[in-house]
Design a protein around this motif. Structure first.
Motif, PDB file in Angstrom:
ATOM      1  N   UNK A   2       0.847  -1.189   0.000  1.00 34.24           N
ATOM      2  CA  UNK A   2       0.000   0.000   0.000  1.00 34.24           C
ATOM      3  C   UNK A   2       0.883   1.240   0.000  1.00 34.24           C
ATOM      4  N   UNK A   3       0.571   2.161  -0.906  1.00 34.40           N
ATOM      5  CA  UNK A   3       1.315   3.422  -0.957  1.00 34.40           C
ATOM      6  C   UNK A   3       0.316   4.567  -1.113  1.00 34.40           C
ATOM      7  N   UNK A   4      -0.017   5.182  -0.006  1.00 30.94           N
ATOM      8  CA  UNK A   4      -0.910   6.349  -0.036  1.00 30.94           C
ATOM      9  C   UNK A   4      -0.450   7.314   1.057  1.00 30.94           C
ATOM     10  N   UNK A   5      -0.002   8.516   0.655  1.00 31.03           N
ATOM     11  CA  UNK A   5       0.519   9.457   1.646  1.00 31.03           C
ATOM     12  C   UNK A   5      -0.545  10.021   2.582  1.00 31.03           C
ATOM     13  N   UNK A   6      -1.805   9.953   2.208  1.00 28.63           N
ATOM     14  CA  UNK A   6      -2.888  10.498   3.028  1.00 28.63           C
ATOM     15  C   UNK A   6      -4.034   9.493   3.127  1.00 28.63           C
ATOM     16  N   UNK A   7      -3.706   8.296   3.556  1.00 25.75           N
ATOM     17  CA  UNK A   7      -4.687   7.214   3.615  1.00 25.75           C
ATOM     18  C   UNK A   7      -5.916   7.612   4.425  1.00 25.75           C
ATOM     19  N   UNK A   8      -5.706   8.335   5.504  1.00 20.33           N
ATOM     20  CA  UNK A   8      -6.825   8.718   6.368  1.00 20.33           C
ATOM     21  C   UNK A   8      -7.839   9.608   5.642  1.00 20.33           C
ATOM     22  N   UNK A  32       3.978   4.046   3.734  1.00 19.95           N
ATOM     23  CA  UNK A  32       4.025   5.308   4.478  1.00 19.95           C
ATOM     24  C   UNK A  32       4.027   5.077   5.984  1.00 19.95           C
ATOM     25  N   UNK A  33       3.489   3.964   6.419  1.00 23.58           N
ATOM     26  CA  UNK A  33       3.544   3.596   7.839  1.00 23.58           C
ATOM     27  C   UNK A  33       4.945   3.078   8.190  1.00 23.58           C
ATOM     28  N   UNK A  57       0.514  -3.754  -5.903  1.00 25.16           N
ATOM     29  CA  UNK A  57       0.722  -2.387  -5.441  1.00 25.16           C
ATOM     30  C   UNK A  57      -0.630  -1.686  -5.426  1.00 25.16           C
ATOM     31  N   UNK A  58      -1.066  -1.238  -4.268  1.00 23.13           N
ATOM     32  CA  UNK A  58      -2.314  -0.478  -4.166  1.00 23.13           C
ATOM     33  C   UNK A  58      -1.953   0.980  -3.938  1.00 23.13           C
ATOM     34  N   UNK A  59      -2.438   1.847  -4.826  1.00 23.72           N
ATOM     35  CA  UNK A  59      -2.108   3.265  -4.706  1.00 23.72           C
ATOM     36  C   UNK A  59      -3.053   4.116  -5.543  1.00 23.72           C
ATOM     37  N   UNK A  60      -3.138   5.400  -5.214  1.00 19.55           N
ATOM     38  CA  UNK A  60      -3.885   6.298  -6.088  1.00 19.55           C
ATOM     39  C   UNK A  60      -3.023   6.666  -7.292  1.00 19.55           C
ATOM     40  N   UNK A  61      -3.670   7.034  -8.387  1.00 24.72           N
ATOM     41  CA  UNK A  61      -2.932   7.619  -9.494  1.00 24.72           C
ATOM     42  C   UNK A  61      -2.590   9.034  -9.032  1.00 24.72           C
ATOM     43  N   UNK A  62      -1.324   9.298  -8.896  1.00 28.62           N
ATOM     44  CA  UNK A  62      -0.827  10.494  -8.221  1.00 28.62           C
ATOM     45  C   UNK A  62      -0.006  11.275  -9.226  1.00 28.62           C
ATOM     46  N   UNK A  66       2.653   7.234  -9.501  1.00 31.27           N
ATOM     47  CA  UNK A  66       2.413   6.702  -8.163  1.00 31.27           C
ATOM     48  C   UNK A  66       2.879   7.720  -7.131  1.00 31.27           C
ATOM     49  N   UNK A  67       2.493   7.550  -5.877  1.00 28.36           N
ATOM     50  CA  UNK A  67       2.995   8.435  -4.830  1.00 28.36           C
ATOM     51  C   UNK A  67       4.521   8.368  -4.733  1.00 28.36           C
ATOM     52  N   UNK A  68       5.149   9.428  -4.227  1.00 26.77           N
ATOM     53  CA  UNK A  68       6.615   9.508  -4.231  1.00 26.77           C
ATOM     54  C   UNK A  68       7.334   8.391  -3.482  1.00 26.77           C
ATOM     55  N   UNK A  69       6.777   7.907  -2.382  1.00 21.99           N
ATOM     56  CA  UNK A  69       7.455   6.841  -1.642  1.00 21.99           C
ATOM     57  C   UNK A  69       7.445   5.533  -2.431  1.00 21.99           C
ATOM     58  N   UNK A  70       6.390   5.278  -3.190  1.00 21.28           N
ATOM     59  CA  UNK A  70       6.378   4.080  -4.032  1.00 21.28           C
ATOM     60  C   UNK A  70       7.430   4.197  -5.130  1.00 21.28           C
ATOM     61  N   UNK A  71       7.576   5.375  -5.696  1.00 24.57           N
ATOM     62  CA  UNK A  71       8.600   5.578  -6.723  1.00 24.57           C
ATOM     63  C   UNK A  71       9.986   5.360  -6.127  1.00 24.57           C
ATOM     64  N   UNK A  72      10.211   5.880  -4.924  1.00 20.64           N
ATOM     65  CA  UNK A  72      11.504   5.668  -4.275  1.00 20.64           C
ATOM     66  C   UNK A  72      11.718   4.191  -3.971  1.00 20.64           C
TER      67      UNK A  72
END
Length: 174
Positions: A2-8, A32-33, A57-62, A66-72
């Motif tokens: 899971x890669x979502x910087x603002x999951x909440x 992100x956790x 990989x679960x993530x939003x199209x950002x 993908x979100x930056x941490x997934x790219x890293x």
């Protein structure tokens, strides 16, 4: 994974996350956790990849990616000589699957739509990465138009995602 910087703040990704069945064959990794300071434990991640046949990989199209941490994570973990390149075949034959949410509707991701391109065009870098690593790239699981989904539509998507995961598990552990 899971890669979502603002999951909440993401009803769609939280709904998908809650849909994942409990199984000894599933290892959930919330990047992100695990890595709030973007310091990725490459060897641990590689070890986990070796022990799984399906990498989802679960993530939003950002920003069309993908979100930056997934790219890293991709840049750090999929090392030359390990995942690709000379002797880089650690992931050969494993499945690469993405579960992607988009705020924009399916129509928005057409040649005539708001974004002017098909979603598959935006995902081409992921497909090429999987191919470079000798992985089997699979069509993504998409939940589109999340900004406008009603509760009953979220519930239908939740069931669809759970079934999608179970079907992919059966294909590998049947």
């Amino acid at each position: 994974m899971l890669a979502h910087p603002y999951l909440e703040r993401s009803k769609a990704n939280q709904m998908l996350l809650d849909s994942i069945p409990l199984s000894e064959n599933i290892t959930l990794r919330d990047l992100y956790e695990l890595y709030p300071h973007f310091t990725i434990n490459v060897k641990e991640e590689q070890s986990l990849l070796l022990n799984h046949d399906v990498i989802l990989f679960q993530h939003p199209l950002y920003w069309y990616s993908c979100p930056p941490l997934m790219k890293q994570w991709i840049d750090s973990v999929l090392e030359d000589g390990w995942a690709y390149g000379i002797n880089g075949n650690a992931l050969k034959g494993k499945k690469w699957i993405q579960a992607i949410t988009t705020g924009g509707s399916q129509v928005a991701y057409t040649k005539e739509g708001f974004h002017g391109h098909l979603i598959e065009e935006f995902l081409l870098p992921f497909q090429r990465t999987a191919e470079l690593c000798q992985m089997d790239y699979h069509k993504p699981f998409l939940v589109q138009g999340t900004f406008h989904l009603r509760e009953e539509e979220f519930q239908k998507e939740s069931i669809r995602y759970r079934n999608f995961i179970l079907n992919n598990l059966e294909a590998n552990h049947g």
